[in-house]
Structure formats: C-alpha cells, structure tokens
Write an enzyme that holds these catalytic residues in place. Structure first.
Site, PDB file in Angstrom:
ATOM      1  N   GLN A 244      -9.745 -44.165  29.489  1.00 61.20           N
ATOM      2  CA  GLN A 244      -8.529 -44.102  28.693  1.00 61.20           C
ATOM      3  C   GLN A 244      -8.738 -44.700  27.314  1.00 61.20           C
ATOM      4  O   GLN A 244      -9.739 -45.373  27.041  1.00 61.20           O
ATOM      5  CB  GLN A 244      -7.395 -44.830  29.410  1.00 61.20           C
ATOM      6  CG  GLN A 244      -7.693 -46.275  29.767  1.00 61.20           C
ATOM      7  CD  GLN A 244      -6.631 -46.862  30.686  1.00 61.20           C
ATOM      8  OE1 GLN A 244      -5.778 -47.618  30.244  1.00 61.20           O
ATOM      9  NE2 GLN A 244      -6.695 -46.507  31.970  1.00 61.20           N
TER      10      GLN A 244
ATOM     11  N   HIS B 236      -6.174 -46.191  23.744  1.00 60.89           N
ATOM     12  CA  HIS B 236      -4.842 -46.561  23.277  1.00 60.89           C
ATOM     13  C   HIS B 236      -4.727 -46.319  21.777  1.00 60.89           C
ATOM     14  O   HIS B 236      -5.700 -46.504  21.033  1.00 60.89           O
ATOM     15  CB  HIS B 236      -4.558 -48.031  23.589  1.00 60.89           C
ATOM     16  CG  HIS B 236      -4.782 -48.401  25.013  1.00 60.89           C
ATOM     17  ND1 HIS B 236      -4.104 -47.788  26.051  1.00 60.89           N
ATOM     18  CD2 HIS B 236      -5.615 -49.301  25.592  1.00 60.89           C
ATOM     19  CE1 HIS B 236      -4.506 -48.305  27.201  1.00 60.89           C
ATOM     20  NE2 HIS B 236      -5.423 -49.225  26.946  1.00 60.89           N
TER      21      HIS B 236
ATOM     22  N   GLU C   2      -6.005 -54.876  24.178  1.00 57.88           N
ATOM     23  CA  GLU C   2      -6.087 -55.637  25.426  1.00 57.88           C
ATOM     24  C   GLU C   2      -7.394 -56.396  25.511  1.00 57.88           C
ATOM     25  O   GLU C   2      -8.360 -56.116  24.795  1.00 57.88           O
ATOM     26  CB  GLU C   2      -5.925 -54.715  26.632  1.00 57.88           C
ATOM     27  CG  GLU C   2      -6.990 -53.647  26.751  1.00 57.88           C
ATOM     28  CD  GLU C   2      -6.684 -52.652  27.873  1.00 57.88           C
ATOM     29  OE1 GLU C   2      -7.560 -52.466  28.742  1.00 57.88           O
ATOM     30  OE2 GLU C   2      -5.581 -52.066  27.865  1.00 57.88           O
TER      31      GLU C   2
ATOM     32  N   HIS D  16     -12.449 -46.530  27.322  1.00 59.96           N
ATOM     33  CA  HIS D  16     -12.930 -47.552  28.246  1.00 59.96           C
ATOM     34  C   HIS D  16     -12.447 -47.246  29.658  1.00 59.96           C
ATOM     35  O   HIS D  16     -11.506 -46.480  29.865  1.00 59.96           O
ATOM     36  CB  HIS D  16     -12.442 -48.940  27.827  1.00 59.96           C
ATOM     37  CG  HIS D  16     -10.956 -49.069  27.775  1.00 59.96           C
ATOM     38  ND1 HIS D  16     -10.213 -48.659  26.695  1.00 59.96           N
ATOM     39  CD2 HIS D  16     -10.048 -49.565  28.671  1.00 59.96           C
ATOM     40  CE1 HIS D  16      -8.936 -48.896  26.909  1.00 59.96           C
ATOM     41  NE2 HIS D  16      -8.799 -49.439  28.120  1.00 59.96           N
TER      42      HIS D  16
ATOM     43  N   ARG E 100      -5.329 -40.499  28.431  1.00 61.26           N
ATOM     44  CA  ARG E 100      -6.414 -40.486  29.409  1.00 61.26           C
ATOM     45  C   ARG E 100      -7.454 -39.421  29.073  1.00 61.26           C
ATOM     46  O   ARG E 100      -7.118 -38.343  28.608  1.00 61.26           O
ATOM     47  CB  ARG E 100      -5.847 -40.276  30.816  1.00 61.26           C
ATOM     48  CG  ARG E 100      -5.032 -41.478  31.275  1.00 61.26           C
ATOM     49  CD  ARG E 100      -4.328 -41.270  32.590  1.00 61.26           C
ATOM     50  NE  ARG E 100      -3.676 -42.511  33.026  1.00 61.26           N
ATOM     51  CZ  ARG E 100      -2.484 -42.919  32.595  1.00 61.26           C
ATOM     52  NH1 ARG E 100      -1.794 -42.171  31.736  1.00 61.26           N
ATOM     53  NH2 ARG E 100      -1.975 -44.057  33.023  1.00 61.26           N
TER      54      ARG E 100
END
Length: 393
Positions: free
Chosen positions: A96, A98, A133, A253, A272
């Site tokens: 995925q 972001h 993240e 990642h 995704r």
C-alpha cells in the site's frame, strides 16, 4: 487521566499469539492483528466517565481545547491527530501507499464532488488527511519498504530464471531510475498471462536469500495475487527490537511479520498496490507513488533528556520511549498537548492530580493536555503525542 479500553482488530493477517503473549492473557484462537489506542472514529478507545464507558472521540469533541490544548486545536482542528497501535503480523499485509496532504485534500474533494459515498468500496479518499506512519519493532520484524534500486531489482528478477521477466530486467538496467521503476511497476500491476505463475515457480525453486524466502512466503499467503510482482520491486527490510521505520507519503510498503508499536496520522487514506481483494485504482495509485529508491534508513532512538525519541519529519505525532528502572525517581511527563502512554514491558504506575493508575504490558493511559503527570516502576513505556508538544514547567 484515563485508563484506555481499546479495540482489537481481528484482521486475517494477524497473529494468534503475539498480542496475547505480550499482554499475558490466553489466546482467543482467532487472529489479533491490531490494538488501537486513540480517538479514530472507526474504533475509538473508551474511557470511564460518570460510571459509563465513553468513546474518546466523544470526550474530545465535548471539550477540544481542554483535552487537546489550544495549540493542538489551532494546528489540527478539534481532533486527536494521531493513532497509536500495537501491530501483530503473522502473514503479509497488502502492499500500500499513502497520499501527501495536498493529494488527500484534492482527492477527497474530487470524490465528494462525484458523489461517491464515504463507505463505497471503490473510494480512494475517505478523509482529507495524509497518513505518515512509523513502526518500532518489539520482536524481530520483517517488511517491505520503498523501491529497490533498479539494479538491485533487476538482479533479483534475474535470479528467478524466468524468461518472461527479460524485458523488465532490461528496462531496469537501461533506463534512468525513475523512468525504469515507473514503467516496470505499472506493467506489473497488469501483468501478461502466465508471468505470475512462472515467477511463483521461480520463487519456489529458491535462491537461499532471505528476501527470496520472504517473497515465496508472500506467494503462498496470497496465491494467484499479481501484487506479488509489484512486491518484488520493493526493498526487503529486517528490524531488530527497538529499531524503527518511518514511512512517508508515496512510499509503497507492506509489513510481513512481527510485533511492533505503530503510530500514524489519524487518517483512512490507503491506496493498495496488491496482496489484497480490495479495490486497486491503478491510475490514482501511479499518481501517488514516488518512483525513487533512496537508501533504506532504519531508525534507532536518540536520547533527549530522560527519554529516547524516534525522529519523524512530521508534526502530527511524536513517539518516544522510556526505559524505567526500579527505584528511580518518578519521571515527569507533563505536556501542553494530549498524550498516550503505552506499557510494553514490566509494570508502571502513572500519577496525576492525586490519582494513580497501574499499567501492565499492552495497557495504555490517556493524559489530556496540561495535566500534571508522572510515572515510575521497572518497565518500558512508549509515549505518543503531537510533534509540536512542549514540556510544561
């Protein structure tokens, strides 16, 4: 302050044993993938107020400045801007990526204008926030993070001895980095018939390398999923306990196995690339992905006073760690921003305004902005707060 009652997410890739072992409770027999700590509306932590359990997002909404502090509200609005998790993977997660903040804002507005419901399976942007993240390993942890260099990717593909991979290997060896990565990645999202099966056979034959073994495991966990091919383009990373990875916007990642503390900006925006039955929007995905291959950067904590901090180039969150020893003076942890204290080893007592709360492994305490707080006891405690938080006093 409040002891948090948190939700366990039973995703099918989750470990059946890692979280129970950490928390010292019997396994349920079902996957326990993530323990969420925070005020995300999908699964907010609950606190005891007036004899009832109240979702933390509702508590924050009732008094944003009192709970978060005026500075946090000015910067992020009346919401807790981070989500803390314990993540326990026993099988590969989806590959995925972001979006950055500008992409999230424009994508969210665009899909709203098109009238796509927020819960539609084909929706890409469920809010207007980015989702950087970080993962800190508590056990040996394995994952895929960012692109391999074109030369490294070509060598890996060549080692599989699959004739159908020759054109992609040549592309990786000849074209400039970004062009090579983009062309092969896009092609692997829609591979020609027969290529996936040949690659699976090549992985099963094995080269003995740790990364090849990991990709063979991915193939077995996700049979028939073409996302295996895009996963081969990504760098294989192993973390020792205490080491971390930061994952910024546009970096593809996937976590593969292990237990870790994860912190992220509070967002649902995920595009995704594969290893999933969920929606894949190839065109939007390739607009968001960063096609470069910087060296892998495994993070170790740096000492800042009496805590160890994991540096991150965002202000949505700040993650640090305390290694507390028996008999040491109480550590003061008062901040002008909200914080969540998570125990991962030993036992801790948290003190605030005449109250005391005990924490064991897997338990967490929420401390509102400005509250006087301290902790003591032989333990390891992670502290999550905003990147703009400052100590009080």
């Amino acid at each position: 302050m409040d002891l948090l009652l948190n939700t366990v997410q039973p995703y099918d890739w989750g470990s059946r044993t890692l979280l129970p072992e950490l928390m010292g409770v019997p396994p349920t027999g079902t996957p326990q993938a993530e323990l969420w700590m925070g005020a995300h509306p999908a699964a907010p932590s609950r606190v005891s107020r007036g004899g009832a359990l109240v979702p933390l997002d509702r508590v924050v909404a009732g008094d944003p400045e009192g709970e978060l502090g005026a500075g946090t509200v000015r910067r992020f609005g009346p919401r807790l801007p981070f989500l803390l998790k314990l993540l326990a993977a026993d099988a590969p997660l989806s590959v995925q990526v972001h979006p950055d903040l500008a992409q999230a804002q424009s994508g969210f507005a665009r899909e709203n204008a098109l009238g796509i419901p927020l819960d539609a399976p084909h929706r890409n942007y469920r809010d207007d926030q980015h989702k950087p993240e970080m993962i800190v390993a508590l056990t040996p942890f394995r994952g895929l993070c960012g692109f391999r260099s074109p030369a490294d990717a070509a060598d890996l593909l060549d080692s599989l001895r699959v004739p159908g991979l020759r054109p992609y290997i040549e592309t990786l060896r000849v074209l400039p980095e970004r062009q090579a990565l983009a062309e092969v990645f896009r092609a692997f999202l829609r591979p020609p018939a027969g290529l996936l099966g040949a690659v699976v056979q090549g992985l099963a034959a094995g080269t003995g390398q740790a990364s090849t073994i990991a990709y063979d495991r991915i193939a077995r966990a996700h049979p028939g999923d073409p996302g295996l091919l895009s996963a081969l383009m990504l760098r294989y990373v192993e973390l020792s306990p205490g080491e971390a990875l930061f994952l910024g916007a546009g970096v593809p990642h996937a976590y593969l196995s292990g237990l870790g503390v994860e912190i992220m900006a509070s967002s649902d925006n995920v595009l995704r690339c594969g290893l999933t039955s969920k929606h894949i929007d190839v065109e939007e995905l390739t607009r968001v992905v960063r096609f470069d291959a910087p060296p892998a950067r495994v993070l170790t904590p740096r000492e800042e006073g009496d805590e160890e901090t994991y540096p991150a180039p965002v202000d949505d969150f700040r993650l640090s760690r305390y290694l507390l020893r028996a008999g040491e003076p109480r550590r003061r942890v008062a901040l002008d921003a909200p914080q969540i204290l998570l125990c991962t080893n030993g036992t801790t007592t948290v003190f605030s305004a005449g109250e005391r709360l005990g924490m064991g492994p897997g338990q967490a305490v929420y401390v509102p902005a400005g509250a006087e707080a301290g902790m003591e006891g032989a333990s390891t405690v992670f502290r999550a707060t905003t990147g703009t938080a400052e100590r009080l006093g």
